[in-house]
Design a protein around this motif. Structure first.
Motif, mmCIF file in Angstrom:
data_model
loop_
_atom_site.group_PDB
_atom_site.id
_atom_site.type_symbol
_atom_site.label_atom_id
_atom_site.label_comp_id
_atom_site.label_asym_id
_atom_site.label_seq_id
_atom_site.Cartn_x
_atom_site.Cartn_y
_atom_site.Cartn_z
ATOM 1 N N TYR A 26 3.998 41.036 53.836
ATOM 2 C CA TYR A 26 2.779 41.812 53.639
ATOM 3 C C TYR A 26 2.962 43.251 54.094
ATOM 4 C CZ TYR A 26 0.049 37.590 52.772
ATOM 5 O OH TYR A 26 -0.443 36.439 52.235
ATOM 6 N N SER A 27 2.210 44.127 53.441
ATOM 7 C CA SER A 27 2.043 45.498 53.897
ATOM 8 C C SER A 27 0.621 45.629 54.408
ATOM 9 C CB SER A 27 2.275 46.481 52.741
ATOM 10 O OG SER A 27 1.901 47.792 53.123
ATOM 11 N N PHE A 28 0.454 46.145 55.623
ATOM 12 C CA PHE A 28 -0.864 46.213 56.239
ATOM 13 C C PHE A 28 -1.381 47.644 56.299
ATOM 14 C CE2 PHE A 28 0.710 42.203 58.010
ATOM 15 C CZ PHE A 28 -0.389 41.384 57.763
ATOM 16 N N GLN A 29 -2.679 47.766 56.093
ATOM 17 C CA GLN A 29 -3.380 49.033 56.243
ATOM 18 C C GLN A 29 -4.468 48.847 57.291
ATOM 19 O OE1 GLN A 29 -5.184 50.425 52.631
ATOM 20 N NE2 GLN A 29 -6.420 51.999 53.652
ATOM 21 N N ALA A 258 1.717 44.005 62.483
ATOM 22 C CA ALA A 258 2.784 44.405 63.411
ATOM 23 C C ALA A 258 2.249 45.137 64.633
ATOM 24 C CB ALA A 258 3.805 45.280 62.683
ATOM 25 N N ARG A 259 1.066 45.719 64.525
ATOM 26 C CA ARG A 259 0.504 46.433 65.656
ATOM 27 C C ARG A 259 -0.087 45.497 66.700
ATOM 28 N NH1 ARG A 259 -3.491 51.034 63.789
ATOM 29 N NH2 ARG A 259 -3.533 51.268 66.061
ATOM 30 N N ALA A 260 -0.283 44.229 66.328
ATOM 31 C CA ALA A 260 -0.898 43.282 67.265
ATOM 32 C C ALA A 260 -0.490 41.867 66.874
ATOM 33 C CB ALA A 260 -2.403 43.431 67.265
ATOM 34 N N VAL A 261 0.773 41.532 67.063
ATOM 35 C CA VAL A 261 1.291 40.247 66.600
ATOM 36 C C VAL A 261 0.685 39.073 67.372
ATOM 37 C CG1 VAL A 261 3.454 41.184 65.740
ATOM 38 C CG2 VAL A 261 3.293 40.454 68.120
ATOM 39 N N ASP A 262 0.095 39.334 68.534
ATOM 40 C CA ASP A 262 -0.506 38.267 69.325
ATOM 41 C C ASP A 262 -2.032 38.343 69.353
ATOM 42 O OD1 ASP A 262 1.967 37.148 70.022
ATOM 43 O OD2 ASP A 262 2.193 38.483 71.738
ATOM 44 N N ALA A 263 -2.620 39.132 68.458
ATOM 45 C CA ALA A 263 -4.081 39.299 68.476
ATOM 46 C C ALA A 263 -4.604 39.622 67.084
ATOM 47 C CB ALA A 263 -4.476 40.381 69.464
ATOM 48 N N GLN A 274 -4.933 39.526 48.204
ATOM 49 C CA GLN A 274 -5.254 40.513 49.235
ATOM 50 C C GLN A 274 -6.025 39.820 50.352
ATOM 51 O OE1 GLN A 274 -7.272 43.157 46.395
ATOM 52 N NE2 GLN A 274 -6.000 44.809 47.190
ATOM 53 N N ILE A 275 -5.702 40.164 51.578
ATOM 54 C CA ILE A 275 -6.343 39.547 52.731
ATOM 55 C C ILE A 275 -7.001 40.619 53.594
ATOM 56 C CG2 ILE A 275 -4.838 37.523 52.813
ATOM 57 C CD1 ILE A 275 -3.187 38.920 54.969
ATOM 58 N N VAL A 276 -8.041 40.212 54.304
ATOM 59 C CA VAL A 276 -8.707 41.117 55.237
ATOM 60 C C VAL A 276 -8.923 40.394 56.555
ATOM 61 C CG1 VAL A 276 -9.859 42.554 53.511
ATOM 62 C CG2 VAL A 276 -10.994 40.469 54.341
ATOM 63 N N GLY A 277 -9.067 41.183 57.597
ATOM 64 C CA GLY A 277 -9.303 40.634 58.925
ATOM 65 C C GLY A 277 -9.392 41.748 59.937
ATOM 66 N N PHE A 278 -8.888 41.480 61.125
ATOM 67 C CA PHE A 278 -8.939 42.480 62.185
ATOM 68 C C PHE A 278 -7.960 42.111 63.284
ATOM 69 C CE2 PHE A 278 -12.192 39.283 62.845
ATOM 70 C CZ PHE A 278 -12.079 38.950 64.185
ATOM 71 N N GLY A 292 -4.338 43.423 54.079
ATOM 72 C CA GLY A 292 -2.964 43.068 53.818
ATOM 73 C C GLY A 292 -2.725 42.872 52.342
ATOM 74 N N ARG A 293 -1.584 43.359 51.875
ATOM 75 C CA ARG A 293 -1.200 43.217 50.470
ATOM 76 C C ARG A 293 0.213 42.656 50.411
ATOM 77 N NH1 ARG A 293 -3.864 48.049 51.094
ATOM 78 N NH2 ARG A 293 -5.534 48.534 49.627
#
Length: 299
Positions: A26-29, A258-263, A274-278, A292-293
């Protein structure tokens, strides 16, 4: 943006035809509501329009709902006269659902059809709270109600008719219905007698229990029309990770920004993957939305 969306869509079609889900990349924005430190993205339709809210809900920082067209076109959406609103589900017509808190502090569900809001309260005298968490293209909603003891009861709502779901699930002390697709398949989670959370997928009356391997907790939070399910799980160290489950491949994939692999928590998925979350930023402590794409799949 139009070319990028098409390119991502083609990548997803190729990827979803492959049996190996675990190698999806995935590529995350990161998405933040302007001027806020708390943003959650909760649903996404096939055109890429996103439902969510900003504001933590703490004193002086209320939940305020919105829809979003990337990269940064936010449209506020709040139930009239509400104190707080979360917009959670969104279908392909752009209709939404979610919940709001009124001036007396009571939580109600709502459905917004082309800008016309309808209040939703589960018809049970012991109910103190109703939340709607998903809306399909037939304007069928999924959600739950809660009694004063804190026990939660899952249901769907279609054409004004509530359908309780607790009796079709394994023995449980509480449960939520978190997603419903156009075929009427339902995602959610339940709590067993030992207090353990298990995700589930309900298809044609058959329940598939979704427990991420090695996890101490699994919650399924959304699904698409391919019955791909997203949510989050907790590992033995107490860290949270998003997941994607594919019913055809019968495989889980851990999905982490990648900015928060444990959260990381994944809350919604559309039919093009396409996925969304936080996630919670480990440096700032802010809650940031994510999109995420799929950009590459490896067989």
């Amino acid at each position: 943006m139009k070319k990028s969306a098409l390119r991502f869509g083609l990548a997803v079609i190729v990827c979803l035809s492959m049996p190996v889900l675990a190698d999806t990349i995935y590529s995350f924005q990161t998405v933040n509501f302007p001027g806020d430190t708390f943003t959650q993205l909760l649903g996404i339709n096939n055109s890429g329009t996103i439902a969510g809210y900003h504001g933590s809900g703490a004193a002086g920082h209320p939940n305020k709902g919105f829809t979003l067209i990337l990269p940064n076109h936010f449209t506020s959406e709040n139930f009239p006269s509400s104190v707080q609103t979360q917009v959670i589900g969104i279908n392909n017509a752009g209709n939404t659902d979610g919940f709001y808190i009124d001036a007396a502090g009571v939580t109600h569900g709502f459905i917004d059809i082309h800008g016309a809001f309808t209040n939703i309260d589960f018809p049970n005298s012991t109910s103190v709270l109703t939340q709607l968490l998903s809306l399909n293209d037939h304007n069928e909603a999924a959600g739950y109600w809660q009694n004063a003891a804190g026990t939660q009861f899952p249901f769907t709502l279609a054409g004004g008719v509530f359908t309780p779901l607790g009796s079709v699930l394994p023995s449980n002390t509480s449960a939520q219905a978190t997603g419903v697709n156009n075929a009427g398949d339902i995602s959610g989670f339940y709590v067993d007698s030992a207090g353990v959370n298990h995700g589930f997928l309900l298809h044609n009356g058959v329940v598939t229990i979704l427990d991420f391997p090695g996890a101490t907790l699994t919650q399924a939070l959304g699904l698409n029309n391919q019955r791909q399910v997203v949510g989050f799980y907790m590992d033995a160290a107490g860290n949270t990770h998003g997941f994607l489950y594919d019913v055809t491949a019968l495989e889980f994939q851990s999905v982490n920004d990648a900015r928060a692999v444990d959260a990381t928590i994944i809350n919604g998925i559309n039919d093009v993957g396409q996925i969304v979350g936080f996630f919670v930023d480990p440096i700032t402590g802010n809650t940031d939305g994510l999109v995420g794409r799929i950009v590459r799949c490896v067989d």
